[in-house]
Scaffold this motif. Structure first.
Motif, short mmCIF file in Angstrom:
data_model
loop_
_atom_site.label_atom_id
_atom_site.label_comp_id
_atom_site.label_asym_id
_atom_site.label_seq_id
_atom_site.Cartn_x
_atom_site.Cartn_y
_atom_site.Cartn_z
N LEU A 44 0.95 -1.38 -0.31
CA LEU A 44 0.01 0.30 -0.21
C LEU A 44 0.57 1.41 0.16
O LEU A 44 0.01 2.71 -0.64
CB LEU A 44 -0.83 -0.09 1.35
CG LEU A 44 -1.80 -1.03 1.26
CD1 LEU A 44 -2.69 -1.32 2.08
CD2 LEU A 44 -3.17 -0.46 0.04
N GLY A 45 2.01 1.30 0.39
CA GLY A 45 2.76 1.93 -0.14
C GLY A 45 3.81 2.30 1.19
O GLY A 45 4.42 3.60 1.52
N THR A 64 1.65 2.61 17.79
CA THR A 64 0.68 3.90 17.97
C THR A 64 0.29 4.71 17.83
O THR A 64 -0.28 6.12 17.75
CB THR A 64 1.98 4.94 18.27
OG1 THR A 64 2.73 4.82 16.27
CG2 THR A 64 3.51 4.43 19.21
N GLY A 65 -0.50 4.69 16.47
CA GLY A 65 -2.11 5.52 15.75
C GLY A 65 -1.28 5.93 14.38
O GLY A 65 -0.02 6.14 13.90
N PHE A 66 -2.31 5.35 13.15
CA PHE A 66 -1.73 6.33 11.96
C PHE A 66 -2.66 7.74 11.41
O PHE A 66 -3.71 6.93 11.44
CB PHE A 66 -1.43 4.97 11.06
CG PHE A 66 -1.59 5.19 9.74
CD1 PHE A 66 -2.51 5.29 8.29
CD2 PHE A 66 -0.19 5.50 9.28
CE1 PHE A 66 -2.22 5.43 7.38
CE2 PHE A 66 0.06 5.73 7.81
CZ PHE A 66 -0.35 4.92 7.41
N ASP A 67 -2.07 8.43 11.06
CA ASP A 67 -3.13 9.72 10.09
C ASP A 67 -3.46 9.69 8.99
O ASP A 67 -2.62 9.20 7.99
CB ASP A 67 -2.06 10.99 10.32
CG ASP A 67 -2.61 11.45 10.20
OD1 ASP A 67 -1.92 13.20 10.56
OD2 ASP A 67 -4.05 11.61 9.15
N THR A 83 -3.63 9.14 2.40
CA THR A 83 -4.61 9.67 1.61
C THR A 83 -4.18 10.18 1.04
O THR A 83 -4.25 10.59 -0.79
CB THR A 83 -6.24 9.85 2.29
OG1 THR A 83 -6.35 8.72 2.84
CG2 THR A 83 -6.90 9.76 0.38
N LYS A 84 -4.09 11.98 1.48
CA LYS A 84 -3.57 12.71 0.65
C LYS A 84 -2.34 13.21 -0.10
O LYS A 84 -2.36 13.18 -1.66
CB LYS A 84 -3.90 14.29 1.79
CG LYS A 84 -4.85 15.12 2.17
CD LYS A 84 -4.37 16.06 3.29
CE LYS A 84 -5.68 16.12 4.08
NZ LYS A 84 -5.19 17.14 4.71
N GLU A 85 -0.99 12.27 0.46
CA GLU A 85 -0.16 11.84 0.07
C GLU A 85 -0.69 11.15 -1.34
O GLU A 85 -0.22 11.25 -2.64
CB GLU A 85 0.77 11.65 0.52
CG GLU A 85 2.14 10.78 -0.27
CD GLU A 85 2.56 10.13 0.73
OE1 GLU A 85 2.82 9.80 2.18
OE2 GLU A 85 4.18 9.43 0.50
N LEU A 86 -1.11 10.33 -1.41
CA LEU A 86 -1.50 9.26 -2.95
C LEU A 86 -2.14 9.81 -3.61
O LEU A 86 -1.71 9.52 -5.03
CB LEU A 86 -2.66 7.87 -2.36
CG LEU A 86 -2.36 7.29 -1.19
CD1 LEU A 86 -2.89 5.93 -0.87
CD2 LEU A 86 -0.79 6.27 -2.01
N ILE A 143 -4.76 4.55 -2.99
CA ILE A 143 -6.18 4.49 -2.90
C ILE A 143 -7.52 4.80 -2.24
O ILE A 143 -8.10 4.61 -1.14
CB ILE A 143 -6.27 6.39 -4.08
CG1 ILE A 143 -5.11 6.99 -4.20
CG2 ILE A 143 -6.99 7.39 -2.93
CD1 ILE A 143 -4.98 8.12 -4.65
N LYS A 144 -7.52 3.62 -2.99
CA LYS A 144 -9.39 2.89 -2.85
C LYS A 144 -8.96 1.56 -1.79
O LYS A 144 -9.67 1.88 -0.70
CB LYS A 144 -9.64 2.27 -4.16
CG LYS A 144 -10.92 1.51 -3.80
CD LYS A 144 -10.92 0.67 -5.38
CE LYS A 144 -11.32 1.75 -6.37
NZ LYS A 144 -11.99 0.93 -7.24
N LEU A 145 -8.33 0.54 -2.08
CA LEU A 145 -7.55 0.34 -1.21
C LEU A 145 -7.28 0.68 0.75
O LEU A 145 -7.41 0.30 1.65
CB LEU A 145 -6.40 -0.48 -0.81
CG LEU A 145 -7.06 -1.69 -2.65
CD1 LEU A 145 -6.02 -2.70 -3.42
CD2 LEU A 145 -8.22 -2.71 -2.30
N SER A 146 -6.56 2.19 0.23
CA SER A 146 -5.77 2.78 1.41
C SER A 146 -7.16 3.16 1.76
O SER A 146 -7.43 3.16 3.79
CB SER A 146 -5.03 3.90 0.99
OG SER A 146 -3.91 3.47 1.11
N GLU A 147 -8.80 3.62 1.83
CA GLU A 147 -9.62 4.08 1.76
C GLU A 147 -10.69 2.79 2.74
O GLU A 147 -10.80 3.41 4.04
CB GLU A 147 -9.74 5.24 1.04
CG GLU A 147 -9.56 6.49 0.71
CD GLU A 147 -10.33 7.02 -0.51
OE1 GLU A 147 -9.80 8.70 -0.22
OE2 GLU A 147 -10.92 6.32 -1.30
#
Length: 271
Positions: free
Chosen positions: A76-77, A89-92, A97-100, A111-115
């Motif tokens: 997923l990158g 610890t948590g992930f923004d 998604t903005k970066e993608l 992007i689709k899979l990340s969302e």
């Protein structure tokens, strides 16, 4: 650092306690032994056994689930640091998604899979899907219920590993059912594992032409995905082939909650 927690789904499965050498697992998953040692250094995985005299590492089916989870996140990158944050610890997700989206044309599927992976609801956006034919291994059978299907799936995966096959890089794993909407009892299925090249015992999978949508969450609510697909077919006068196919993302059995499970639900169309 802490290793990835063992999934409750794997914990409850009664699977053969078989250990594999690091080279066998690396070849099976299409990565290097160096990569697996790298994941261990980061604390993402812990071998089931390390020989105190030789230092040789051995992995069981739960380790394989942990490793495939990390591979999924890498594809997923996500960087190693981002994976560490995601696991511990948590992930923004919004910033990622903005970066993608800055590379939309190349990274549209990512992007689709990340969302889907990081989102908290199902949109059930229905799209057409067309895949190429490929080499595969398959097995037909009957499972008494969904839990039994999961166990048979994991055991068949282990059998393929022991026989030395190399999975396709995208690790496409399908289960085809004998009806448009699968049953939850006495489930007739066909498990399909895509492999990288022609080998003894394999055959050609013809590919899929149909419609699909993604379901995130418990299998108990997957009927909503099927309803969305059938409604789409009716509205667009599409003729369904009469069978359902589910593509299970390889980390589905490793996630720490049913709410994070991800399934690609496919309904083939008449040609």
């Amino acid at each position: 650092m802490h290793a990835l927690k063992t999934s409750p789904f794997l914990e409850k499965m009664k699977i053969e306690n078989k250990l594999f050498k690091i080279a066998e697992v690396a070849n099976f998953l299409g990565v290097s032994t160096t990569t697996l040692r790298y994941y261990e250094q980061y604390g993402f995985i812990k071998p089931s056994k390390i020989d105190e005299f030789t230092g040789y590492r051995y992995y069981d089916i739960r380790n394989i689930g942990e490793i495939t989870h990390i591979i999924d996140l890498r594809r997923l990158g996500l960087s190693m640091r981002q994976i560490e944050n995601y696991l511990h610890t948590g992930f923004d997700a919004q910033e990622y998604t903005k970066e993608l989206k800055r590379n939309r044309d190349v990274l549209n599927m990512r992007i689709k899979l990340s969302e889907l992976r990081f989102g908290d609801h199902n949109a059930y956006n229905v799209e057409f899907i067309s895949t190429q034919s490929s080499y595969c291994l398959s097995r037909e059978g009957i499972a008494s219920n969904v839990a039994d299907l999961e166990v048979q799936f994991a055991n068949y995966l282990m059998e393929i590993l022991k026989r030395g096959y190399v999975l396709d890089r995208d690790f496409l794993t399908l289960i085809e059912f004998d009806s448009v909407i699968p049953k939850f009892r006495d489930i007739k299925y066909k498990m399909i594992f895509m492999i990288r090249e022609a080998a003894e015992g394999c055959h050609r999978f013809p590919g899929i032409n149909g419609i699909h949508t993604y379901h995130k969450g418990s299998y108990k609510t997957i009927d909503k995905a099927y309803s969305a697909l059938i409604d789409f077919a009716v509205k667009n006068n599409l003729k369904l082939k009469g069978t359902a196919i589910e593509n299970y993302f390889r980390s589905s059995f490793t996630v720490d909650s049913e709410s994070n499970m991800l399934t690609d639900v496919i309904l083939p169309l008449e040609q």
